[in-house]
Design a protein around this motif. Structure first.
Motif, PDB file in Angstrom:
ATOM      1  N   TRP A   1     -30.090  92.684 -91.201  1.00 11.50           N
ATOM      2  CA  TRP A   1     -29.730  94.084 -91.020  1.00 11.50           C
ATOM      3  C   TRP A   1     -28.609  94.447 -92.008  1.00 11.50           C
ATOM      4  CZ3 TRP A   1     -29.655  95.713 -85.124  1.00 11.50           C
ATOM      5  CH2 TRP A   1     -30.902  95.412 -84.563  1.00 11.50           C
ATOM      6  N   VAL A   2     -28.347  95.749 -92.139  1.00 15.82           N
ATOM      7  CA  VAL A   2     -27.413  96.229 -93.155  1.00 15.82           C
ATOM      8  C   VAL A   2     -25.993  96.317 -92.584  1.00 15.82           C
ATOM      9  CG1 VAL A   2     -26.863  98.134 -94.725  1.00 15.82           C
ATOM     10  CG2 VAL A   2     -29.264  97.560 -94.220  1.00 15.82           C
TER      11      VAL A   2
ATOM     12  N   LYS B   1     -32.403  97.014 -90.184  1.00 14.60           N
ATOM     13  CA  LYS B   1     -33.230  97.011 -91.391  1.00 14.60           C
ATOM     14  C   LYS B   1     -34.670  96.850 -90.946  1.00 14.60           C
ATOM     15  CE  LYS B   1     -33.707  95.170 -96.030  1.00 14.60           C
ATOM     16  NZ  LYS B   1     -33.159  94.242 -97.036  1.00 14.60           N
TER      17      LYS B   1
ATOM     18  N   THR C   1     -37.363  93.706 -90.191  1.00 14.23           N
ATOM     19  CA  THR C   1     -36.766  92.376 -90.381  1.00 14.23           C
ATOM     20  C   THR C   1     -36.642  91.659 -89.034  1.00 14.23           C
ATOM     21  OG1 THR C   1     -34.513  93.228 -90.187  1.00 14.23           O
ATOM     22  CG2 THR C   1     -35.468  93.086 -92.415  1.00 14.23           C
TER      23      THR C   1
ATOM     24  N   ARG D   1     -33.675 103.164 -87.996  1.00 11.09           N
ATOM     25  CA  ARG D   1     -32.382 103.426 -88.668  1.00 11.09           C
ATOM     26  C   ARG D   1     -31.230 103.594 -87.671  1.00 11.09           C
ATOM     27  NH1 ARG D   1     -33.520 108.629 -91.208  1.00 11.09           N
ATOM     28  NH2 ARG D   1     -34.846 108.795 -89.375  1.00 11.09           N
TER      29      ARG D   1
END
Ligand code: MG
Length: 264
Positions: free
Chosen positions: A89-90, A100, A103, A252
């Protein structure tokens, strides 16, 4: 021995023996005297032990006896729920993380049972998708029981799958979301289920949820796993991770400020 018992019974009958009141609460240890008519002085119902431990709260609202699971700096407490590799993840510059897409879910490296959990989540301000496909994520207690995360602002879906639902089991008392793009808080009190030696559930898990400070689930008895299709399952289990969902439709959703206190 029999003679002794007879003497005791006879003595009690003669002198009019009064039964000793049963202990019913912690107050008896503090009781100055036992009187049939109950306490007559304020100090007879005042406790001085045990002394609750002092808990301090830092500037971010985190108690000093909490385990910080995410403070915006790293994913050290997390792993991929798919294959136990590093989280994909971001990590954002503002101290949050964002799912993300595709994933996979992430979960804590630690296992938990009875907990108080705080986390903050945000759906994106740019609206995308509808129904269950608008900013869908979720918080799974013990890797099994989902508190739904969803952007329900002007977005209709089945109510036992809306934001704050115990997925497919319990409709929340209120829809307390902030506008899309703003941060929400979840404060969750969770008690794990219990199973006997044969693996049969003897006590249901319970969950209480506050959404932005609003009570939306009140000590709900979880029926089992929160299935997308089918009835809840009740396989025995012990301590297990907290898991955050990648719904695999470009949700998101972002998270920040996650901490947990283990409850006895
Ligand atoms: Mg979900």
């Amino acid at each position: 021995m029999r003679l002794t018992i007879c003497i005791v019974v006879l003595f009690a009958a003669v002198v009019g023996c009064k039964p000793i009141p049963e202990k019913k609460s912690g107050l008896e240890d503090n009781r100055v005297s036992i009187q049939d008519e109950g306490p007559t002085k304020p100090e007879e119902t005042e406790l001085f032990n045990p002394i609750p431990p002092k808990v301090s709260i830092d500037a971010n609202g985190v108690p000093d006896d909490a385990i910080v699971l995410f403070n915006g700096k790293h994913f050290d407490e997390w792993t991929s729920a798919v294959d136990s590799t590093e989280v994909k993840w971001v990590l954002n510059a503002d101290g949050s993380m964002t799912v993300k897409d595709k994933t996979g879910d992430i979960q804590t490296r630690r296992n938990f049972e009875n907990i108080q959990l705080h986390l903050e989540w945000r759906s994106p301000s740019k609206i995308q998708g509808k129904g269950q496909s608008r900013a869908n994520s979720g918080v799974f207690l013990q890797n099994r029981y989902e508190v739904q995360v969803l952007d329900n602002n002007d977005n209709k879906t089945y109510v036992n799958g809306q934001v704050g639902a115990i997925y497919k089991q319990s409709v929340p008392y209120a829809m307390a979301s902030r506008p899309s793009g703003e941060w929400n808080t979840y404060d969750i009190i969770y008690h794990a289920p219990e199973f006997d030696d044969a693996g049969v559930k003897t006590k249901a898990a319970t969950i209480t949820v506050l959404h932005n400070g609003v009570l939306i689930q009140d000590h709900f008895e979880i029926q089992g796993t929160t299935e997308y299709i089918g009835w809840p399952k009740n396989e025995p289990h012990g301590k297990a991770p907290i898991r955050l969902q990648d719904h695999r439709d470009n949700s998101r959703v972002s998270y920040r400020n996650i901490w947990v206190r283990e409850l006895d």
